[in-house]
Enzyme design. Structure first.
Site, mmCIF file in Angstrom:
data_model
loop_
_atom_site.group_PDB
_atom_site.id
_atom_site.type_symbol
_atom_site.label_atom_id
_atom_site.label_comp_id
_atom_site.label_asym_id
_atom_site.label_seq_id
_atom_site.Cartn_x
_atom_site.Cartn_y
_atom_site.Cartn_z
ATOM 1 N N ASN A 8 0.527 -1.033 0.161
ATOM 2 C CA ASN A 8 0.288 0.159 0.062
ATOM 3 C C ASN A 8 1.123 1.318 -0.163
ATOM 4 O O ASN A 8 1.292 1.498 1.669
ATOM 5 C CB ASN A 8 -1.133 0.030 0.814
ATOM 6 C CG ASN A 8 -1.993 0.959 1.558
ATOM 7 O OD1 ASN A 8 -1.353 2.218 1.266
ATOM 8 N ND2 ASN A 8 -2.766 0.811 1.713
ATOM 9 N N GLU A 36 -3.904 2.103 -2.686
ATOM 10 C CA GLU A 36 -3.373 4.174 -3.236
ATOM 11 C C GLU A 36 -2.638 4.475 -3.842
ATOM 12 O O GLU A 36 -2.035 4.933 -3.522
ATOM 13 C CB GLU A 36 -3.368 3.482 -1.403
ATOM 14 C CG GLU A 36 -4.696 3.463 -0.569
ATOM 15 C CD GLU A 36 -4.867 4.221 1.123
ATOM 16 O OE1 GLU A 36 -5.126 5.585 0.809
ATOM 17 O OE2 GLU A 36 -3.898 3.762 1.711
ATOM 18 N N TYR A 131 -7.969 -3.520 -2.149
ATOM 19 C CA TYR A 131 -8.044 -2.494 -1.118
ATOM 20 C C TYR A 131 -9.353 -2.600 -0.511
ATOM 21 O O TYR A 131 -10.337 -1.835 -0.794
ATOM 22 C CB TYR A 131 -7.753 -1.007 -1.627
ATOM 23 C CG TYR A 131 -7.842 -0.105 -0.616
ATOM 24 C CD1 TYR A 131 -6.791 -0.257 0.618
ATOM 25 C CD2 TYR A 131 -8.024 1.357 -1.329
ATOM 26 C CE1 TYR A 131 -7.068 0.666 1.425
ATOM 27 C CE2 TYR A 131 -8.152 2.175 -0.236
ATOM 28 C CZ TYR A 131 -7.314 2.487 1.031
ATOM 29 O OH TYR A 131 -7.555 2.999 2.179
ATOM 30 N N ASP A 181 -4.226 -4.670 1.651
ATOM 31 C CA ASP A 181 -4.635 -3.957 2.287
ATOM 32 C C ASP A 181 -6.167 -4.837 2.988
ATOM 33 O O ASP A 181 -7.396 -3.973 2.018
ATOM 34 C CB ASP A 181 -4.601 -2.620 2.625
ATOM 35 C CG ASP A 181 -4.915 -1.942 3.808
ATOM 36 O OD1 ASP A 181 -5.183 -2.474 4.722
ATOM 37 O OD2 ASP A 181 -4.814 -0.304 3.444
ATOM 38 N N ASN A 183 -7.484 -4.092 5.797
ATOM 39 C CA ASN A 183 -8.072 -3.112 7.001
ATOM 40 C C ASN A 183 -7.921 -4.039 8.022
ATOM 41 O O ASN A 183 -9.543 -3.273 9.283
ATOM 42 C CB ASN A 183 -8.785 -2.061 6.757
ATOM 43 C CG ASN A 183 -7.997 -1.043 5.929
ATOM 44 O OD1 ASN A 183 -6.926 -0.323 6.834
ATOM 45 N ND2 ASN A 183 -8.222 -0.851 4.812
ATOM 46 N N ASP A 283 2.915 4.338 4.797
ATOM 47 C CA ASP A 283 2.574 4.223 6.372
ATOM 48 C C ASP A 283 2.418 2.630 6.626
ATOM 49 O O ASP A 283 2.374 2.528 7.525
ATOM 50 C CB ASP A 283 1.405 5.209 6.382
ATOM 51 C CG ASP A 283 -0.008 5.042 6.167
ATOM 52 O OD1 ASP A 283 0.383 4.721 4.815
ATOM 53 O OD2 ASP A 283 -0.445 5.347 6.152
ATOM 54 N N HIS A 284 2.391 2.098 5.235
ATOM 55 C CA HIS A 284 2.537 0.558 5.544
ATOM 56 C C HIS A 284 4.021 0.410 4.253
ATOM 57 O O HIS A 284 4.789 0.499 3.919
ATOM 58 C CB HIS A 284 1.409 0.090 4.007
ATOM 59 C CG HIS A 284 -0.017 -0.071 4.313
ATOM 60 N ND1 HIS A 284 -1.218 -0.486 5.043
ATOM 61 C CD2 HIS A 284 -0.614 1.514 4.973
ATOM 62 C CE1 HIS A 284 -2.149 -0.206 4.723
ATOM 63 N NE2 HIS A 284 -1.750 1.404 5.353
#
Length: 294
Positions: A8, A36, A131, A181, A183, A283-284
């Site tokens: 991501n 993303e 995603y 991802d 989540n 951030d990943h």
């Protein structure tokens, strides 16, 4: 041996500035799933995906979402939630017809750039980039019911699709791999501060139960957890804020879910966690697995 990764990137243009090419050139992966991407095709920098061929579903939400699968050669087959994807290579970007995935629960997400899958032309594999919506901590947070219900609907449809696509791939002599991802942190091993997050989106009991329901010895296998059965993490996401990255207070929400035959072929896997906060690409961090597949 086939090396396959997922990442991501939290915006491909920002990731390119932060070292995207450096990591993936060194990793030398054969297939990479991206989430993303967050960039219109017209705004992609030249050479954004290097020598890879990219199959890209950007969606219609400006600056949001977008998934891709990067391969050495153009794929033999493409499926998505919409009828058209974009192929990007050294010659430029062109639209390519895609087989639409028929699924009443996933249909409302068709324009959001959340799922694309390809049949590789050079290996007996079907590979998807996912995603999954972030959702919300309803009813613990007022006014978030709609976001919560959207995620639950996507998960319901995705579970059905994973079963149908895995079976379809097997009928074609292919193994199936879904990366990206999700989540969701599945278990207490998958986030550092699990006690304080039991009412947080991504670790709700119903999310964790759903995740467990798609796994099984005859369904899909969490490859990295299989390779690291008792390890805390390895985490894949850390907040940009505070000392989360420095203290390794992360979440494992980026996965390789593989059909059982492919999972048995997994030799090793790792998270490409950067050495310092300043070197972070996103951030990943990337998740890379080597599979003993010809």
């Amino acid at each position: 041996m086939v090396r396959i990764g997922t990442h991501n990137v939290n915006g491909i243009r920002a990731a390119l500035r932060r070292g995207f090419h450096g990591f993936w050139s060194k990793a030398n992966a054969d297939v990479v799933a991206l989430q993303e991407v967050r960039c219109r095709v017209a705004d992609l920098p030249a050479g954004a995906f290097g020598a890879y061929h990219a199959t890209l579903d950007t969606g219609h939400l400006a600056g949001r979402n977008g998934v891709a699968v990067l391969t050495r050669t153009p794929p033999a087959r493409v499926r998505s939630l919409t009828d058209t994807v974009v192929s990007v290579d050294a010659a430029g970007a062109t639209e390519r017809p895609a087989e639409r995935i028929v699924n009443r629960d996933l249909a409302p997400f068709a324009t959001e750039g959340r799922y694309v899958e390809v049949d590789l032309a050079d290996a007996p594999l079907r590979v998807a980039s996912l995603y999954l919506p972030k959702g919300a901590a309803w009813p613990y947070e007022e006014g978030t019911e709609e976001k919560y219900l959207r995620k639950m609907r996507f998960m319901k449809g995705l579970a059905r699709h994973l079963t149908s696509s895995r079976r379809d791939a097997a009928a074609d002599g292919r193994e199936f791999l879904v990366m990206g991802d999700f989540n969701i942190a599945h278990s207490k091993l998958d986030l550092r501060n699990w006690r304080s997050n039991q009412k947080s989106e991504g670790f709700l009991p119903e999310e964790r139960e759903w995740f467990g329901s798609v796994l099984g010895p005859r369904r899909m296998v969490d490859v990295v957890r299989d390779l690291h059965p008792e390890t805390d993490g390895p985490y894949t996401w850390w907040s940009w804020r505070g000392q989360a990255f420095t203290n390794d207070s992360g979440w494992r929400i980026d996965y390789h879910l593989a059909s059982p035959g492919l999972a048995r072929a997994a030799v090793s896997g790792f998270v490409g966690r950067e050495d310092s906060y300043e070197e972070r690409i996103s951030d990943h961090s990337p998740v890379v697995v080597d599979y003993a597949v010809a």
